[in-house]
Design an enzyme around this catalytic site. Structure first.
Site, PDB file in Angstrom:
ATOM      1  N   ASP A 104       0.792  -1.084  -0.090  1.00  0.00           N
ATOM      2  CA  ASP A 104      -0.021  -0.058  -0.073  1.00  0.00           C
ATOM      3  C   ASP A 104       0.857   1.212  -0.068  1.00  0.00           C
ATOM      4  O   ASP A 104       1.844   1.378  -0.980  1.00  0.00           O
ATOM      5  CB  ASP A 104      -0.777   0.007   1.276  1.00  0.00           C
ATOM      6  CG  ASP A 104      -2.019   1.012   1.258  1.00  0.00           C
ATOM      7  OD1 ASP A 104      -3.019   1.119   0.498  1.00  0.00           O
ATOM      8  OD2 ASP A 104      -1.935   2.035   1.949  1.00  0.00           O
ATOM      9  N   HIS A 327      -7.169  -6.416  -1.087  1.00  0.00           N
ATOM     10  CA  HIS A 327      -6.077  -5.571  -0.941  1.00  0.00           C
ATOM     11  C   HIS A 327      -4.977  -5.897   0.088  1.00  0.00           C
ATOM     12  O   HIS A 327      -3.764  -5.723   0.125  1.00  0.00           O
ATOM     13  CB  HIS A 327      -6.381  -4.016  -0.326  1.00  0.00           C
ATOM     14  CG  HIS A 327      -5.579  -2.968  -0.307  1.00  0.00           C
ATOM     15  ND1 HIS A 327      -4.572  -2.636  -1.382  1.00  0.00           N
ATOM     16  CD2 HIS A 327      -5.367  -2.174   0.753  1.00  0.00           C
ATOM     17  CE1 HIS A 327      -3.582  -1.761  -0.801  1.00  0.00           C
ATOM     18  NE2 HIS A 327      -4.201  -1.511   0.290  1.00  0.00           N
TER      19      HIS A 327
END
Length: 353
Positions: A104, A327
């Site tokens: 991320d 994610h």
């Protein structure tokens, strides 16, 4: 010889900043940088396996997070400062080199560390976010930072909408919605951005136009007055990858630290783009690996950069798209993630012999 896989914690001083870390094992250093809204706890499923394989696994609380130093100004978390802190952690641990892994918002730190400090970092793993050059986020139409981030973000959002990073950068915006009920907010974002999300898969896109159309129908492009969490849903039952006990750790960390200082790195996109101008035409010179989930939003929007990554990362070892993952790939699919990571580390070790 058996390895001690116990995870311990401590603080070190890196580049003049207090950095809290979790670590396990002895051997070559593997440094891991998390994203938002996470902490070093997000690497809990990697630390033990790294130790068992003969590595010194170290996961840091990034500046602004957990028990690490809390910056007061966005400039303190510019990409060059974060890279200097990462290099400072390597030095503080008594090492001269490390493999760096970033997920991320930690992925641009890892990529930029590999790009600008190959003297310190001997390998890089980008997770979810592909190498994006000066632009950091590898967005459609700006795969390698050809344009200023704020310009491409406005274009992607379209008329009367704002890109989520603009919202995240707005002082107090996330805190206003998250700190009412930290547990509920965190649980909803973790679940909503996981593989449970009804997003199309990576292989279903044929071009950037399809990717942009998808983005404009999600929380990535916000309507006026809309909260980032407006489309989040909470799980009826905790997913296996995030039991209540693991969620407890995140909740405790954010109830103590709050959210605001963690968001400074969302405020430096244009500054980072300017700071990295001199590197614009240089390749990443060290071995690299990309890992993403096939239902991971940044992996989906990074499609063009992922397919073209060897243009700028000539020593790209592999691109691994983990099926069924959203994610939080290192948490959702740790076995697949760890297999890819260990294969890469073995490749680097053999290369250095």
């Amino acid at each position: 010889m058996s390895q001690n896989t116990e995870i311990t914690t401590r603080c070190v001083t890196a580049h003049g900043r207090r950095i809290h870390l979790r670590e396990a094992g002895e051997g070559p250093l593997v440094l891991m940088c998390h994203g938002f809204p996470e902490t070093s706890w997000s690497w809990r499923k990697q630390l033990g396996p790294l130790a068992a394989a003969g590595y010194h696994g170290v996961a840091i609380d990034m500046p602004g997070y957990g028990r690490s130093w809390k910056p007061h100004a966005a400039e303190d978390t510019s990409i060059t400062e974060l890279v200097s802190i990462a290099a400072g952690v390597v030095e503080a641990l008594g090492e001269t080199q490390a493999v760096i892994v970033g997920h991320d918002m930690g992925a641009p730190v890892a990529w930029t560390a590999a790009w600008t400090r190959p003297d310190v970092f001997r390998g890089v793993v980008g997770v979810s976010v592909a190498f994006g050059g000066r632009g950091q986020m590898a967005l459609p139409g700006n795969a390698f930072g050809e344009r200023r981030p704020s310009e491409i973000e406005a274009e992607l959002a379209g008329p009367d909408r704002s890109f989520y990073q603009e919202y995240m950068a707005t002082p107090g915006a996330i805190a206003a919605e998250a700190e009412v009920d930290v547990r509920a907010w965190l649980n909803a974002i973790y679940f909503s951005l996981s593989g449970a999300s009804p997003l199309p898969t990576f292989s279903s896109f044929e071009n950037d136009e399809q990717v942009v159309a998808m983005l404009r129908e999600t929380a990535i492009c916000l309507k006026p007055g809309e909260a980032f969490s407006a489309s989040f849903v909470s799980p009826e039952k905790q997913p296996d990858w995030l039991p209540e006990s693991d969620l407890d750790v995140y909740v405790e960390e954010y109830e103590r630290s709050g959210f605001e200082s963690a968001l400074h790195s969302y405020r430096t996109g244009d500054l980072d783009w300017e700071l990295l101008e001199s590197y614009a035409h240089r390749p990443v010179e060290i071995p690299a690996l990309f890992i993403g989930g096939d239902r991971d939003m940044p992996t989906l929007w990074g499609r063009d950069a992922i397919l073209r990554m060897r243009e700028h990362v000539p020593q790209l070892h592999d691109t691994v798209i983990v099926e069924g993952s959203g994610h939080w790939v290192q948490q959702e699919r740790p076995d697949a993630f760890n297999d890819a990571l260990m294969d890469f580390l073995e490749f680097i070790d053999k290369k250095s012999i």
